[in-house]
Write an enzyme that holds these catalytic residues in place. Sequence first.
Site, PDB file in Angstrom:
ATOM      1  N   ASP A 116      42.825  27.434  17.347  1.00 28.90           N
ATOM      2  CA  ASP A 116      42.758  28.697  18.076  1.00 28.90           C
ATOM      3  C   ASP A 116      44.185  29.008  18.518  1.00 28.90           C
ATOM      4  O   ASP A 116      45.042  28.118  18.606  1.00 28.90           O
ATOM      5  CB  ASP A 116      41.785  28.644  19.263  1.00 28.90           C
ATOM      6  CG  ASP A 116      41.357  30.056  19.675  1.00 28.90           C
ATOM      7  OD1 ASP A 116      42.002  31.035  19.241  1.00 28.90           O
ATOM      8  OD2 ASP A 116      40.370  30.199  20.437  1.00 28.90           O
TER       9      ASP A 116
HETATM   10  C1  BGC Z   1      40.531  33.694  20.456  1.00 31.33           C
HETATM   11  C2  BGC Z   1      40.071  33.612  19.016  1.00 31.33           C
HETATM   12  C3  BGC Z   1      40.790  34.652  18.195  1.00 31.33           C
HETATM   13  C4  BGC Z   1      42.281  34.423  18.316  1.00 31.33           C
HETATM   14  C5  BGC Z   1      43.124  35.385  17.521  1.00 31.33           C
HETATM   15  C6  BGC Z   1      42.052  33.640  20.571  1.00 31.33           C
HETATM   16  O1  BGC Z   1      42.476  33.891  21.854  1.00 31.33           O
HETATM   17  O2  BGC Z   1      39.960  32.672  21.218  1.00 31.33           O
HETATM   18  O3  BGC Z   1      38.679  33.777  18.946  1.00 31.33           O
HETATM   19  O4  BGC Z   1      40.349  34.610  16.880  1.00 31.33           O
HETATM   20  O5  BGC Z   1      42.661  34.538  19.678  1.00 31.33           O
HETATM   21  O6  BGC Z   1      43.072  36.651  18.062  1.00 31.33           O
END
Ligand code: BGC
Length: 748
Positions: free
Chosen positions: A263
Amino acid sequence: MKFKRMLLGFSFLIGVPVLAQTPTYQDVSKPIEERVKDALSRMTLEEKIAMTHAQSKFSSPGVPRLGIPEVWATDGPHGIRPEVLWDEWEQAGWTNDSCIAFPALTCLAATWNPEVSHLYGKSIGEEARYRKKDILLGPGVNIYRTPLNGRNFEYMGEDPYLSATMVVPYIKGVQENGVAACVKHYALNNQEFKRHTTNVNLSDRALYEIYLPAFKAAVQEGGTWSIMGSYNLYQGIHACHNKRLLQDILRDEWGFDGVVVSDWGGVHDTEQAIFNGLDLEFGSWTNGLSDGTRSAYDNYYLADPYLKLIREGKVGTKELDEKVGNILRLIFRTSMNTGKPFGSLGSPEHGKAGRTIGEEGIVLLQNTNNLLPIDLNKAKTIAVVGENAIKMMTVGGGSSSLKVKYEISPLDGLVQRIGSKAKVVYARGYVGDPTGEYNGVKSGQDLKDDRSEDELLAEALAAAKTADYVIFIGGLNKSNNQDCEDTDRAALELPYAQNRVINELAKVNKNLIVVNISGNAVAMPWVKSVPAIVQGWYLGSEAGTALASVLVGDVAPSGKLPFTFPVRLEDVGAHKLGEYPGNAGELAQSTHAGDTINETYHDDIYVGYRWADKEKIQPLFPFGHGLSYTTFAYGKPTADKQTMTADATITFTVTVKNTGTREGQEVVQLYISDKKSSLPRPVKELKGFKKVKLAPGEEQTVTLTIDQKALSYFDDAKHAWIAEPGKFEALVGSSSRDIKGAVPFELR
Ligand code: BGC
């Protein structure tokens, strides 16, 4: 790039260039593993390191020298995120990246229809492919453990069987487009509050029975090509480089051969990232770099620090080859797959798909005296009250925020559908969140309203008094502490004094319909004074059309709740046991902002209806509940045998008849109850379901087959699934609390 490719296509024989065969890694006719091996053999150390971390917010570099393309990811999971700047979250301002927003995943889960899930995956996959994205960051399958989790709307509810069944066709639909699904957030990201520092502890039994099945199905049945590690910790180690989750379970037990993506900013340690199964690091200014620092990619944990360790001989390159091998495999499956389709963006077909998903997912919770559907022959004036009738819901909520080609609001949808037959009057009723911007995408709405609560209420009551029907459209929205990433809700109650508005409306008009727009359960203290209640979710581009067709009865509602609506928070295990949100209270006194919060899941396997059943709590609306405009009669369920042996299956049969006067769909649900077991077990667990469409008077025979997996529990001590011989019962019903018949059987 073309020139380089040409050079590669020649070999030199005694100084004379002759045309050679396509290099193995580019040869689509060769087995993928050979291609991976060949590409690896041609790459330098630096090229390999470059592939394991981001080069921009959403891309990693590939190998330009070899013509191996960049990898581009995008959010996900409800539509394709607008292009963002190379180095910033801000949208790039393209004029050709507006998408169709599909309904939120809670709505998809509420359809209980795997075919609809495939339609969703196929459609969003086509949008991703058109935008030249190789990885779609979704779907999300974290289990709904508390109604306060700000991101529940991005997930598929509280039940492992339902979410496992619904996630598989979504993945297949996406990947048919040569786009990798990226199932998230693996694992145990069940709250947003302190999501980076919450350390989850739980029994292996709860892990395997409740929190992992949807991920396992995504890997083994859906064949997902990537998975995203979550922000939280498990057993004291961040999930993005947690050996137990990524290596022992995901790869060794499940045989995952795809890419583990971090993530964004979920990596915290180079050595753990090297050895514990992460492949590709994405981030948001990591490695101690201050917020907002630009072009920080060389400092990522899997960038220069990794290279340095290898150059100094402190770590070898075995893990690096594994990571790059996994990434190459994904590239061959996606961007270098020459047979992939081209996709399409914002097409009428996608709009239609969004509408179908919405219509099938809307849940009719209550319909006293058949108030719904609205009778357009009688209705002269319809009063619509509430901010969510007009507020754009596709902007906001965090990373799932979108820039849409269009969004039909509930009010617009109603006016379009019934405006020629009845007068529709609108009153705001309350002011919730008048803002509407996310990363530079503006809703364009001006929702500022300075009137007092009393003034707004008075206007709404005046409109309601003289109307034939009143439709209150409220609920949550995607602002902080509503349904929004990075924050949890503060309470189960509806915000912005909506309860007062609803109570007052109920006093002046008995034909009151409340539509709750949310991805979470809300408290409904007025449930007895409101005849009709509809769960309306976040429905995306076609929100208004889908909602209107259900409200007027063009379509009979057929959604069923994918999670329990509790009366109060204390009716939820995580809250009753006082553990949510971990030991945050103690830490509030702490001076160290980054201190870890410990949260033990004492509710164990008793999540959602499993808790309500065990504690004999009557929910406000139970899991699996949802009414129709027609009625269904169930026959007596039967089994094809009374005794089942370990490797056999057993089939249950039940007839369902549409006893009303219009077409409708019913979801026949099968729950299994273990009558006696060495370990305590939930009263019952969902193990099968089927959605059937029935014309008036039509009867169908529904069969549901299970094997011993459906009878098994996970034994921590033995680290194994055990189907214990003994007596079981199959419960067939229309919801988890509306069981129509039971069939006893035995496992030998
Ligand atoms: C989120 C993810 C997301 C990623 C990219 C993160 O903060 O938890 O679900 O895909 O950002 O935007």
